[in-house]
Design a protein around this motif. Structure first.
Motif: not given
Length: 573
Positions: A507-526
């Motif tokens: 679960e942590d692997i999914i959460i962390m990588n998804n957050a990085l992917s969102r930020c890389t794609a469109d700048g979404t910070e979380s």
């Protein structure tokens, strides 16, 4: 001065949906020696996303709206329609309505759908088969500028005035069986003589948030499902001088993205590398999308792609060489795998296309293609139902393969001797599952890591995901809900297979990588909570979930992912 409108209907207002075909015809009319300065030329495009069209319920209402908009400032001398699979029926209705409102308007249609069977489009006065940059100005010249009405036929131009009159009198309607045995195409202009709709101001890429950039026409391959299967087998490249001016224009306009319109960008490696160097110099920071063939990728070209922000889309279509042979394609799986490895080594973003319903393929074979594709770590996997497009070699061969398909757009295959209708429906569900979980869910950084402990193939994983979503009927609009769906499903599979000890790490692997992917794609910070330190999650040890969960100590923490000076970064809050 007589007015000519060049128009089309777009699926959406976007760089991919940009009205390049209609713009090229408008630009040709402005620059051709026969018509330059003799017509007031206007590009007028419509989109199904337009607020006015969205409010209308039926296609008849939309056609009426578009027709009235085209003649609202007075009847033009001619309207040139750019016709594709998605707007075929609506534009025919628009033309019919235009003729009712203003009978004097000459309606001309062209595009790949028209080229396939030009005599079937009887709601237009004239249809153009093939490239229209030379034929349309010549037709306008003869219709409006020449006094002598006795002219020799123009290659590629089909006249429909008499056909319509005969139909109205006899109550008949032309269909596919009335197609000429050999379609005579318009004589293409040399690429040096084709004017640029960007450079002459016909098309403003800022309006669409980016550009469709045409580098070449023609394709050296003959994939039978593609319109190019009956097109020019040689490639006609646009001059580098023109392309350099266009990329400089895009840079001045500061558009964020460019979709490169060249079916095989890397067919000529030297030219491909030279173009990438020019892009790096002229438009640093602008994102480019390419279509490429994997068999032509080597380490040098992969490194050249890595020098600019870009993504490649690669047409795999099937992982079965015998199936591909039926549609005039080849596949060397070892070569394909090696060359895709060059892209992964260089850090290049890439995705694959797969088609289900190809002649000779089966549902099981389609699943094996998914397994092969996802084993190579693509950033996206686009899965399409086969369309038997009129005017393609596959359309000619389809009966011999026993294909049954829709006779109206989008011409999807309905069943084949090897791929039943229920199996096609299963494949469609599988395609939607992959798109939701893998593509929209940005699962590429962690998918194979999470999959490995389950000891199942990707296709089986997505079959179970289909059953999971069918049973739970989840609402999954928005990235947060998609991530919740991913975690809920992974949790279900891990528990069923008694892998609960690995769940927290997964679960942590999914959460962390998804957050990085969102930020890389469109700048979404979380900001979010983890049970492991983010440095540990992003280490190479986390690629083995079993080892990681057994050997890495937990550390509950709150993490912030953000865009820093050197790119996406994270810190403990």
């Amino acid at each position: 001065m007589k007015q000519v409108i060049c128009t089309t209907l777009l699926v959406e207002t976007s760089p991919q949906g940009l009205p390049l075909g209609a713009a090229c015809i408008a630009s040709a009319i402005k620059s051709n020696v026969r018509t330059a300065g003799k017509f007031a030329v206007e590009l007028q495009d419509f989109s199904l996303e337009d607020a006015a069209l969205c409010r209308l319920q039926t296609d008849a209402q939309k056609a009426d709206y578009i027709a009235r908009a085209l003649v609202q400032n007075g009847a033009p001398a001619a309207i040139c329609f750019s016709v594709y699979v998605w707007n075929h029926k609506l534009l025919e209705a628009v033309s019919r309505k235009v003729k009712n409102l203003s009978p004097s308007v000459i309606c001309i249609a062209g595009g790949p759908e028209v080229t396939a069977n030009p005599v079937a489009f009887t709601q237009f006065d004239y249809t153009i088969a093939g490239q229209g940059e030379g034929a349309v100005p010549e037709l306008l010249d003869e219709l409006f500028l020449q006094e002598d009405s006795r002219h020799a036929p123009i290659p590629g131009v089909y006249v429909h005035k008499m056909l319509r009159q005969v139909q109205q009198e006899n109550g008949e309607q032309l269909n596919d069986s009335d197609a000429p045995q050999t379609v005579v195409r318009a004589c293409p202009l040399s690429s040096e003589l084709i004017s640029s709709p960007y450079l002459d101001g016909t098309l403003d890429p800022q309006k669409y948030g980016g550009a469709l950039w045409e580098l070449a026409r023609g394709c050296p391959f003959k994939c039978s499902y593609c319109y190019e299967s009956k097109g020019e087998q040689k490639i006609a490249y646009f001059p580098l001088e023109r392309l350099e001016k266009e990329i400089e224009l895009f840079a001045r306009k500061k558009i964020p993205q460019v979709f490169v319109l060249d079916p095989t960008y890397n067919a000529n490696k030297k030219r491909a590398v030279d173009m990438l160097r020019m892009i790096a110099k002229k438009a640093p920071g602008m994102f480019f999308y390419f279509e490429a063939r994997a068999e032509f990728i080597d380490r040098e070209l992969a490194r050249a792609f890595a020098t600019i922000p870009c993504a490649l889309q690669i047409g795999l279509q099937s992982a079965d060489p015998a199936v591909l042979k039926n549609v005039h394609r080849t596949l060397d799986k070892k070569l394909f795998t090696r060359n895709i490895g060059f892209l992964n080594d260089a850090g290049v973003i890439f995705g694959f296309d797969l088609i289900f319903g190809l002649p000779g393929d089966t549902y099981a074979g389609f699943c094996r293609s998914i397994d092969f594709a996802l084993g190579l770590y693509p950033n996206n996997l686009e899965l399409f139902c086969l369309s038997v497009l009129p005017g393609t070699t596959l359309h000619d061969d389809a009966a011999g393969f026993g294909l049954e398909w829709e006779q109206e757009p989008p011409y999807h295959v309905l069943r084949t001797p090897q791929f039943s209708a229920p199996d096609l429906a299963k494949a469609e569900k599988l395609a939607k599952a992959v798109n939701l979980f893998y593509n929209d869910g940005r699962a590429v950084p962690w998918f194979n890591t999470i999959l490995f402990p389950l000891n199942i193939k990707p296709s089986r994983f997505f079959e179970e995901f289909v059953r999971f979503t069918d049973a739970s009927s989840p609402s999954h609009t928005g990235q947060d809900k998609t991530e919740r769906l991913q975690i809920d499903f992974v949790r279900k599979l891990y528990r069923e297979r008694h892998l609960e000890k690995m769940l927290t790490a997964a679960e942590d692997i999914i959460i962390m990588n998804n957050a990085l992917s969102r930020c890389t794609a469109d700048g979404t910070e979380s900001t979010f909570n983890l049970r492991y330190h983010p440095d540990d999650i992003m280490s190479e040890y986390a690629m083995d979930v079993a080892f990681f969960s057994q050997n890495c100590g937990k550390q509950t923490c709150r993490v912030r992912v953000f865009s820093g000076k050197n790119g996406v970064d994270w810190r403990l809050v």
